[in-house]
Scaffold this motif. Structure first.
Motif, PDB file in Angstrom:
ATOM      1  N   ILE A   1       4.152  -0.889 -15.271  1.00  0.00           N
ATOM      2  CA  ILE A   1       5.544  -1.134 -14.851  1.00  0.00           C
ATOM      3  C   ILE A   1       5.550  -2.369 -13.960  1.00  0.00           C
ATOM      4  N   GLU A   2       6.257  -3.380 -14.403  1.00  0.00           N
ATOM      5  CA  GLU A   2       6.253  -4.662 -13.697  1.00  0.00           C
ATOM      6  C   GLU A   2       6.886  -4.522 -12.313  1.00  0.00           C
ATOM      7  N   LYS A   3       6.288  -5.191 -11.356  1.00  0.00           N
ATOM      8  CA  LYS A   3       6.879  -5.224 -10.019  1.00  0.00           C
ATOM      9  C   LYS A   3       7.921  -6.344  -9.978  1.00  0.00           C
ATOM     10  N   VAL A   4       9.047  -6.067  -9.367  1.00  0.00           N
ATOM     11  CA  VAL A   4      10.172  -6.995  -9.412  1.00  0.00           C
ATOM     12  C   VAL A   4      10.064  -8.030  -8.279  1.00  0.00           C
ATOM     13  N   PRO A   5      10.105  -9.324  -8.614  1.00  0.00           N
ATOM     14  CA  PRO A   5      10.041 -10.339  -7.556  1.00  0.00           C
ATOM     15  C   PRO A   5      11.156 -10.140  -6.518  1.00  0.00           C
ATOM     16  N   GLY A   6      10.786 -10.251  -5.260  1.00  0.00           N
ATOM     17  CA  GLY A   6      11.763 -10.087  -4.179  1.00  0.00           C
ATOM     18  C   GLY A   6      11.824  -8.670  -3.627  1.00  0.00           C
ATOM     19  N   HIS A   7      11.293  -7.699  -4.377  1.00  0.00           N
ATOM     20  CA  HIS A   7      11.243  -6.337  -3.848  1.00  0.00           C
ATOM     21  C   HIS A   7      10.131  -6.222  -2.803  1.00  0.00           C
ATOM     22  N   LEU A   8      10.357  -5.373  -1.813  1.00  0.00           N
ATOM     23  CA  LEU A   8       9.257  -4.955  -0.934  1.00  0.00           C
ATOM     24  C   LEU A   8       8.456  -3.922  -1.723  1.00  0.00           C
ATOM     25  N   ILE A   9       7.175  -4.175  -1.883  1.00  0.00           N
ATOM     26  CA  ILE A   9       6.316  -3.276  -2.661  1.00  0.00           C
ATOM     27  C   ILE A   9       5.461  -2.434  -1.721  1.00  0.00           C
ATOM     28  N   LEU A  10       5.419  -1.137  -1.977  1.00  0.00           N
ATOM     29  CA  LEU A  10       4.489  -0.251  -1.273  1.00  0.00           C
ATOM     30  C   LEU A  10       3.400   0.145  -2.255  1.00  0.00           C
ATOM     31  N   GLU A  11       2.145   0.072  -1.822  1.00  0.00           N
ATOM     32  CA  GLU A  11       1.057   0.473  -2.725  1.00  0.00           C
ATOM     33  C   GLU A  11      -0.153   0.900  -1.884  1.00  0.00           C
ATOM     34  N   SER A  12      -0.937   1.787  -2.447  1.00  0.00           N
ATOM     35  CA  SER A  12      -2.156   2.261  -1.800  1.00  0.00           C
ATOM     36  C   SER A  12      -1.880   2.929  -0.454  1.00  0.00           C
ATOM     37  N   GLY A  13      -1.316   4.118  -0.523  1.00  0.00           N
ATOM     38  CA  GLY A  13      -1.084   4.893   0.692  1.00  0.00           C
ATOM     39  C   GLY A  13      -2.009   6.098   0.732  1.00  0.00           C
ATOM     40  N   TYR A  14      -2.400   6.472   1.939  1.00  0.00           N
ATOM     41  CA  TYR A  14      -3.383   7.571   2.067  1.00  0.00           C
ATOM     42  C   TYR A  14      -3.382   8.084   3.494  1.00  0.00           C
ATOM     43  N   ILE A  15      -3.495   9.405   3.605  1.00  0.00           N
ATOM     44  CA  ILE A  15      -3.701  10.042   4.908  1.00  0.00           C
ATOM     45  C   ILE A  15      -5.018  10.809   4.828  1.00  0.00           C
ATOM     46  N   THR A  16      -5.884  10.652   5.804  1.00  0.00           N
ATOM     47  CA  THR A  16      -7.191  11.328   5.746  1.00  0.00           C
ATOM     48  C   THR A  16      -6.982  12.848   5.811  1.00  0.00           C
ATOM     49  N   PRO A  17      -7.880  13.615   5.177  1.00  0.00           N
ATOM     50  CA  PRO A  17      -7.666  15.073   5.074  1.00  0.00           C
ATOM     51  C   PRO A  17      -7.414  15.751   6.418  1.00  0.00           C
ATOM     52  N   GLU A  18      -8.104  15.329   7.470  1.00  0.00           N
ATOM     53  CA  GLU A  18      -7.953  16.031   8.749  1.00  0.00           C
ATOM     54  C   GLU A  18      -6.591  15.830   9.411  1.00  0.00           C
ATOM     55  N   PHE A  19      -5.825  14.836   8.927  1.00  0.00           N
ATOM     56  CA  PHE A  19      -4.518  14.583   9.551  1.00  0.00           C
ATOM     57  C   PHE A  19      -3.351  14.893   8.615  1.00  0.00           C
TER      58      PHE A  19
ATOM     59  N   CYS B   1      -0.175  -0.128   2.249  1.00  0.00           N
ATOM     60  CA  CYS B   1      -0.034  -1.584   2.107  1.00  0.00           C
ATOM     61  C   CYS B   1       1.380  -1.924   1.645  1.00  0.00           C
ATOM     62  N   SER B   2       1.909  -3.037   2.110  1.00  0.00           N
ATOM     63  CA  SER B   2       3.228  -3.489   1.646  1.00  0.00           C
ATOM     64  C   SER B   2       3.275  -5.010   1.645  1.00  0.00           C
ATOM     65  N   TRP B   3       4.027  -5.548   0.695  1.00  0.00           N
ATOM     66  CA  TRP B   3       4.223  -6.998   0.631  1.00  0.00           C
ATOM     67  C   TRP B   3       5.496  -7.299  -0.149  1.00  0.00           C
ATOM     68  N   ILE B   4       5.958  -8.537  -0.065  1.00  0.00           N
ATOM     69  CA  ILE B   4       7.133  -8.936  -0.843  1.00  0.00           C
ATOM     70  C   ILE B   4       6.632  -9.561  -2.140  1.00  0.00           C
ATOM     71  N   GLU B   5       7.001  -8.941  -3.260  1.00  0.00           N
ATOM     72  CA  GLU B   5       6.472  -9.386  -4.543  1.00  0.00           C
ATOM     73  C   GLU B   5       6.889 -10.831  -4.842  1.00  0.00           C
ATOM     74  N   GLY B   6       5.888 -11.626  -5.244  1.00  0.00           N
ATOM     75  CA  GLY B   6       6.159 -13.007  -5.665  1.00  0.00           C
ATOM     76  C   GLY B   6       6.503 -13.955  -4.541  1.00  0.00           C
ATOM     77  N   SER B   7       6.190 -13.578  -3.307  1.00  0.00           N
ATOM     78  CA  SER B   7       6.570 -14.457  -2.195  1.00  0.00           C
ATOM     79  C   SER B   7       5.639 -15.667  -2.088  1.00  0.00           C
ATOM     80  N   GLY B   8       4.490 -15.606  -2.761  1.00  0.00           N
ATOM     81  CA  GLY B   8       3.589 -16.759  -2.778  1.00  0.00           C
ATOM     82  C   GLY B   8       3.707 -17.502  -4.094  1.00  0.00           C
ATOM     83  N   ASN B   9       2.614 -18.131  -4.512  1.00  0.00           N
ATOM     84  CA  ASN B   9       2.609 -18.894  -5.758  1.00  0.00           C
ATOM     85  C   ASN B   9       2.641 -18.002  -6.990  1.00  0.00           C
TER      86      ASN B   9
END
Lengths: 226, 82
Positions: free
Chosen positions: A127-145, A84-92
């Motif tokens: 650890i605070e996420k910095v507004p304006g940074h692209l945030i990566l979170e929740s990454g996973y590869i299934t065991p078979e791959f 998952c990725s998003w730009i921190e603080g890009s909404g309200n």
């Protein structure tokens, strides 16, 4: 599995909800047997999966519990992992505030009360996420791959996609438990550097999550070809 | 109940939830202005506000809050239409 593997990337949809649920749950465990929503909130993995499904279907952006901000890696069209990725603080609101609202709305009240007991410990690792940074979170590869470099390829593709969508983006950051040495090595290999580290010296923290230390790694988005 | 009365009552709730007796919130106050206003305290605060005013926020209403004033306005509309 055929000898020639076709690796592709695409935005997640509701049809991918099962792998997204697994991604978020397994990322929370960070390769350990500890599931923080069980240890901190008293919500079993099965129950959490049900609640999280409801939350994901709301598809509220700006935080990691939504569908549209996940990119999938597929091998021969089969989902092999997601991030998952998003730009921190890009909404309200900040991502932590949005997630807090979702917890308040969907979690049982007793779960929130239980989590309050551990707040002082968890705050030490926050650890605070910095507004304006692209945030990566929740990454996973299934065991078979696994063992094919797919996590690194997925991250590089996400950075490329987000930079193309938002050319002004400068920094990508990711928070990771220090015990997750395999993930740390992959992130370092593709240019992430540890910028912030938090440690909780109270041994009780190891009953809740797999590590007493968390780091925030960052990478410039100005040099994606390096 | 007018907006100022609602704000004053919210201030009392905030002081209790955020465990800060010197807190003095304004309509413009946001999470950035209050050190103790983190995600978990946010969940507790919303529950306490709902209980106090005997209202229920919709998910999209809470997600639209940019500051205390936004919350006060929604509370006002709910308590005056009840």
């Amino acid at each position: 599995m055929s000898d020639v593997e076709k690796i592709s990337f695409r935005q997640a949809t509701e049809k991918d909800i099962d792998i997204l649920l697994s991604t978020i749950i397994e990322a929370d465990k960070s390769g350990s047997g500890l599931f923080s929503f069980d240890t901190c909130f008293g919500i079993s993995e099965d129950r959490f999966r049900e609640i999280l499904k409801e939350i994901l279907l709301e598809d509220i952006g700006g935080q990691e519990w939504n569908i549209s901000d996940f990119i999938l890696v597929t091998v021969n069209e089969i989902p092999a992992g997601a991030f998952c990725s998003w730009i921190e603080g890009s909404g309200n609101q900040s991502s932590s505030m949005i997630r807090g609202t979702l917890m308040q709305h969907f979690f049982p009240q007793e779960a929130l009360q239980q989590a309050k007991k551990y707040k002082h410990l968890l705050d030490e690792l926050s650890i605070e996420k910095v507004p304006g940074h692209l945030i990566l979170e929740s990454g996973y590869i299934t065991p078979e791959f696994r063992s094919r470099g797919l996590l690194g390829k997925l991250i590089v593709e996400i950075l490329r996609i987000r930079k193309a969508q938002h050319p002004d983006l400068k920094i990508c950051s990711i928070n990771v438990l220090k015990s997750n040495s395999q993930a740390l090595r992959i992130y370092e290999k593709i240019g992430f550097i540890t910028e912030v580290e938090r440690t909780c010296e109270n041994p009780e923290i190891l009953k809740l999550i797999a590590s007493k230390s968390r780091v925030q790694m960052r990478r410039s988005l100005d040099n994606l070809n390096q | 109940m007018n907006h100022i009365e609602i704000l004053n009552q919210i201030n009392t709730i905030f002081r209790r939830v955020f465990e800060n007796d010197s807190l003095h919130i304004q309509m413009e106050t946001s999470a950035d202005d209050v050190d103790e206003w983190d995600s978990l305290n946010h969940t507790v605060m919303i529950v306490e506000v709902e209980k106090h005013f005997n209202i229920k926020f919709k998910l999209k209403e809470v997600l639209s809050f940019q500051n205390v004033g936004d919350m006060v306005n929604i509370i006002h509309s709910k308590v005056t239409s009840a």
